[in-house]
Design a protein around this motif. Structure first.
Motif, PDB file in Angstrom:
ATOM      1  N   HIS A  25       0.817  -1.222   0.000  1.00  0.00           N
ATOM      2  CA  HIS A  25       0.000   0.000   0.000  1.00  0.00           C
ATOM      3  C   HIS A  25       0.852   1.274   0.000  1.00  0.00           C
ATOM      4  N   HIS A  26       2.143   1.140  -0.290  1.00  0.00           N
ATOM      5  CA  HIS A  26       3.014   2.312  -0.265  1.00  0.00           C
ATOM      6  C   HIS A  26       2.540   3.417  -1.212  1.00  0.00           C
ATOM      7  N   GLY A  27       1.996   3.031  -2.337  1.00  0.00           N
ATOM      8  CA  GLY A  27       1.510   4.047  -3.288  1.00  0.00           C
ATOM      9  C   GLY A  27       0.435   4.932  -2.673  1.00  0.00           C
ATOM     10  N   TRP A  28      -0.524   4.305  -1.988  1.00  0.00           N
ATOM     11  CA  TRP A  28      -1.581   5.086  -1.340  1.00  0.00           C
ATOM     12  C   TRP A  28      -1.046   5.838  -0.134  1.00  0.00           C
ATOM     13  N   LEU A  29      -0.139   5.214   0.612  1.00  0.00           N
ATOM     14  CA  LEU A  29       0.406   5.873   1.799  1.00  0.00           C
ATOM     15  C   LEU A  29       1.251   7.094   1.442  1.00  0.00           C
ATOM     16  N   SER A  30       1.761   7.103   0.201  1.00  0.00           N
ATOM     17  CA  SER A  30       2.573   8.259  -0.206  1.00  0.00           C
ATOM     18  C   SER A  30       1.749   9.545  -0.232  1.00  0.00           C
ATOM     19  N   ILE A  31       0.433   9.427  -0.407  1.00  0.00           N
ATOM     20  CA  ILE A  31      -0.412  10.635  -0.481  1.00  0.00           C
ATOM     21  C   ILE A  31      -0.432  11.388   0.846  1.00  0.00           C
ATOM     22  N   PRO A  32      -0.773  10.729   1.979  1.00  0.00           N
ATOM     23  CA  PRO A  32      -0.739  11.481   3.246  1.00  0.00           C
ATOM     24  C   PRO A  32       0.660  11.931   3.634  1.00  0.00           C
ATOM     25  N   PHE A  33       1.679  11.116   3.350  1.00  0.00           N
ATOM     26  CA  PHE A  33       3.040  11.516   3.700  1.00  0.00           C
ATOM     27  C   PHE A  33       3.468  12.740   2.896  1.00  0.00           C
ATOM     28  N   PHE A  34       3.189  12.724   1.595  1.00  0.00           N
ATOM     29  CA  PHE A  34       3.566  13.866   0.769  1.00  0.00           C
ATOM     30  C   PHE A  34       2.777  15.114   1.171  1.00  0.00           C
ATOM     31  N   THR A  35       1.517  14.924   1.559  1.00  0.00           N
ATOM     32  CA  THR A  35       0.709  16.048   2.032  1.00  0.00           C
ATOM     33  C   THR A  35       1.313  16.658   3.290  1.00  0.00           C
ATOM     34  N   MET A  36       1.777  15.801   4.202  1.00  0.00           N
ATOM     35  CA  MET A  36       2.418  16.305   5.419  1.00  0.00           C
ATOM     36  C   MET A  36       3.683  17.090   5.101  1.00  0.00           C
ATOM     37  N   TYR A  37       4.463  16.584   4.151  1.00  0.00           N
ATOM     38  CA  TYR A  37       5.672  17.311   3.758  1.00  0.00           C
ATOM     39  C   TYR A  37       5.319  18.682   3.171  1.00  0.00           C
ATOM     40  N   ILE A  38       4.316  18.733   2.334  1.00  0.00           N
ATOM     41  CA  ILE A  38       3.917  20.002   1.724  1.00  0.00           C
ATOM     42  C   ILE A  38       3.459  20.988   2.800  1.00  0.00           C
ATOM     43  N   VAL A  39       2.608  20.509   3.713  1.00  0.00           N
ATOM     44  CA  VAL A  39       2.110  21.374   4.798  1.00  0.00           C
ATOM     45  C   VAL A  39       3.271  21.872   5.652  1.00  0.00           C
ATOM     46  N   ALA A  40       4.193  20.972   6.010  1.00  0.00           N
ATOM     47  CA  ALA A  40       5.313  21.343   6.869  1.00  0.00           C
ATOM     48  C   ALA A  40       6.225  22.365   6.194  1.00  0.00           C
ATOM     49  N   ILE A  41       6.615  22.085   4.956  1.00  0.00           N
ATOM     50  CA  ILE A  41       7.582  22.956   4.275  1.00  0.00           C
ATOM     51  C   ILE A  41       6.943  24.284   3.886  1.00  0.00           C
ATOM     52  N   VAL A  42       5.748  24.228   3.299  1.00  0.00           N
ATOM     53  CA  VAL A  42       5.078  25.467   2.882  1.00  0.00           C
ATOM     54  C   VAL A  42       4.651  26.277   4.098  1.00  0.00           C
ATOM     55  N   GLY A  43       4.069  25.614   5.114  1.00  0.00           N
ATOM     56  CA  GLY A  43       3.605  26.324   6.300  1.00  0.00           C
ATOM     57  C   GLY A  43       4.725  27.032   7.028  1.00  0.00           C
ATOM     58  N   ASN A  44       5.819  26.332   7.265  1.00  0.00           N
ATOM     59  CA  ASN A  44       6.946  26.951   7.958  1.00  0.00           C
ATOM     60  C   ASN A  44       7.638  28.005   7.102  1.00  0.00           C
ATOM     61  N   SER A  45       7.679  27.786   5.794  1.00  0.00           N
ATOM     62  CA  SER A  45       8.278  28.798   4.906  1.00  0.00           C
ATOM     63  C   SER A  45       7.441  30.074   4.892  1.00  0.00           C
ATOM     64  N   LEU A  46       6.111  29.933   4.960  1.00  0.00           N
ATOM     65  CA  LEU A  46       5.242  31.114   5.023  1.00  0.00           C
ATOM     66  C   LEU A  46       5.483  31.917   6.294  1.00  0.00           C
ATOM     67  N   ILE A  47       5.691  31.216   7.408  1.00  0.00           N
ATOM     68  CA  ILE A  47       5.979  31.914   8.668  1.00  0.00           C
ATOM     69  C   ILE A  47       7.297  32.672   8.551  1.00  0.00           C
ATOM     70  N   MET A  48       8.321  32.036   7.995  1.00  0.00           N
ATOM     71  CA  MET A  48       9.612  32.718   7.824  1.00  0.00           C
ATOM     72  C   MET A  48       9.467  33.934   6.921  1.00  0.00           C
ATOM     73  N   ALA A  49       8.743  33.772   5.821  1.00  0.00           N
ATOM     74  CA  ALA A  49       8.571  34.878   4.877  1.00  0.00           C
ATOM     75  C   ALA A  49       7.771  36.014   5.499  1.00  0.00           C
ATOM     76  N   ALA A  50       6.727  35.683   6.267  1.00  0.00           N
ATOM     77  CA  ALA A  50       5.897  36.704   6.895  1.00  0.00           C
ATOM     78  C   ALA A  50       6.705  37.495   7.915  1.00  0.00           C
ATOM     79  N   VAL A  51       7.508  36.804   8.726  1.00  0.00           N
ATOM     80  CA  VAL A  51       8.336  37.493   9.729  1.00  0.00           C
ATOM     81  C   VAL A  51       9.371  38.388   9.050  1.00  0.00           C
ATOM     82  N   GLN A  52       9.938  37.881   7.968  1.00  0.00           N
ATOM     83  CA  GLN A  52      10.953  38.678   7.263  1.00  0.00           C
ATOM     84  C   GLN A  52      10.352  39.901   6.584  1.00  0.00           C
TER      85      GLN A  52
END
Length: 316
Positions: A25-52
């Motif tokens: 089921h790795h193919g299906w599991l890749s969807i939530p994992f990739f979503t978490m990566y997107i949320v983590a990287i984009v969310g934290n990058s937005l905070i850095m950009a907003a503060v800057q």
């Protein structure tokens, strides 16, 4: 893999493990994992950009939050190539030097995250104990020095780990139990005495996560003592409310870490799937939840992100 000697570490490879029992089921599991990566990287990058971008956020609390976001992006980026490589392409093989590099960056950014959480607890103590001198105490040069100190400490403590592992002989099947390289996994592989590595690893844990967590508790004892000395109930409520986001960040970081530690010691015979999920929660959940927590609980961050998007629309 057959037995290996240690003639050339350049040719040594290790094999990572996906999610035990769920390989089909790795193919299906890749969807939530990739979503978490997107949320983590984009969310934290937005905070850095907003503060800057927003001068109103150039205050100690938000500068420390920006540092926390940097460490969480670092942890996410460190694990992403191997985790998604396994889930998408079943790419389990990684060369030994690459594995050591990943281990170094995962542990270094995790150590930095712990140090930043400690610095943020000090920030909250100063803000509540001496609000009139808050910005005079936590000046920009001091904040920069604290950030550099946290980085230098983390790099200095973690640098010996890959160096010592590089000196050991490896002569049996090199299979790790996670989708990424961790020191606790790698010290199981050498066919030599790893007591020094284990002692050093324990000393680093005590000197970083153990000491940091203890000092965070001390900070909050002092904060609580200070808050109880505030005359008005409304004043006490407002003071404590400024700490809610940081308390959530500390719990999100340390509770999974304690859970992983307890699982390794008290539930050694539990299913490998349980150990894998606990380790994944420890590495993946804080980077995902912290930007959400701070965006929901901190109005200034929400306004900064909104301003960031409005400025981009104007430019377009």
């Amino acid at each position: 893999m057959g037995a290996r000697n240690n003639e050339s570490l350049d040719l040594l490879t290790v094999f990572l493990t996906g999610i035990p029992g769920l390989e089909p089921h790795h193919g299906w599991l890749s969807i939530p994992f990739f979503t978490m990566y997107i949320v983590a990287i984009v969310g934290n990058s937005l905070i850095m950009a907003a503060v800057q971008a927003d001068s109103a956020l150039h205050e100690p609390m938000y500068l420390f939050l920006s540092m926390l976001a940097v460490t969480e992006v670092g942890v996410s980026v460190s694990t992403l190539p191997t985790v998604m490589g396994i889930l998408w392409f079943d790419a389990r093989q990684v060369d030994f030097d690459g594995c050591l590099s990943q281990m170094f960056f995962i542990h270094t950014f995790s150590c930095m995250e712990s140090g930043v959480l400690l610095a943020m607890s000090y920030d909250r103590f100063v803000a509540i104990y001496n609000p009139l001198r808050y910005t005079a105490i936590l000046t920009l040069p001091r904040i920069i020095c604290m950030g550099l100190g946290i980085t230098l400490k983390s790099v200095t403590l973690m640098a010996p780990l890959p160096i010592l592992l590089k000196q050991l002989p490896y002569c049996h099947t090199n299979i790790l139990s996670h989708s990424y390289c961790l020191h606790s996994d790698l010290i199981q592989l050498p066919c030599a005495d790893t007591k020094l590595n284990s002692i050093l690893g324990l000393a680093i844990v005590l000197a970083t996560f153990g000491l940091d967590s203890l000092l965070i508790v001390v900070s909050y004892v002092l904060i609580l003592y200070t808050v109880l000395g505030i005359a008005s109930g409304e004043g006490r409520r407002k003071a404590l409310n400024t700490c809610v986001s940081h308390i959530c960040a500390v719990l999100v970081y340390y509770v999974p870490m304690i859970g992983v530690s307890v699982m390794h010691r008290a539930a050694k015979h539990a299913s490998p799937l349980v150990h894998t999920l606990m380790s994944s929660i420890y590495l993946f959940v804080p980077p995902v939840l912290n930007p959400i927590i701070y965006s929901v609980k901190t109005k200034s961050i929400r306004q900064g992100i909104a301003t960031l998007f409005s400025c981009k629309r104007e430019l377009l």
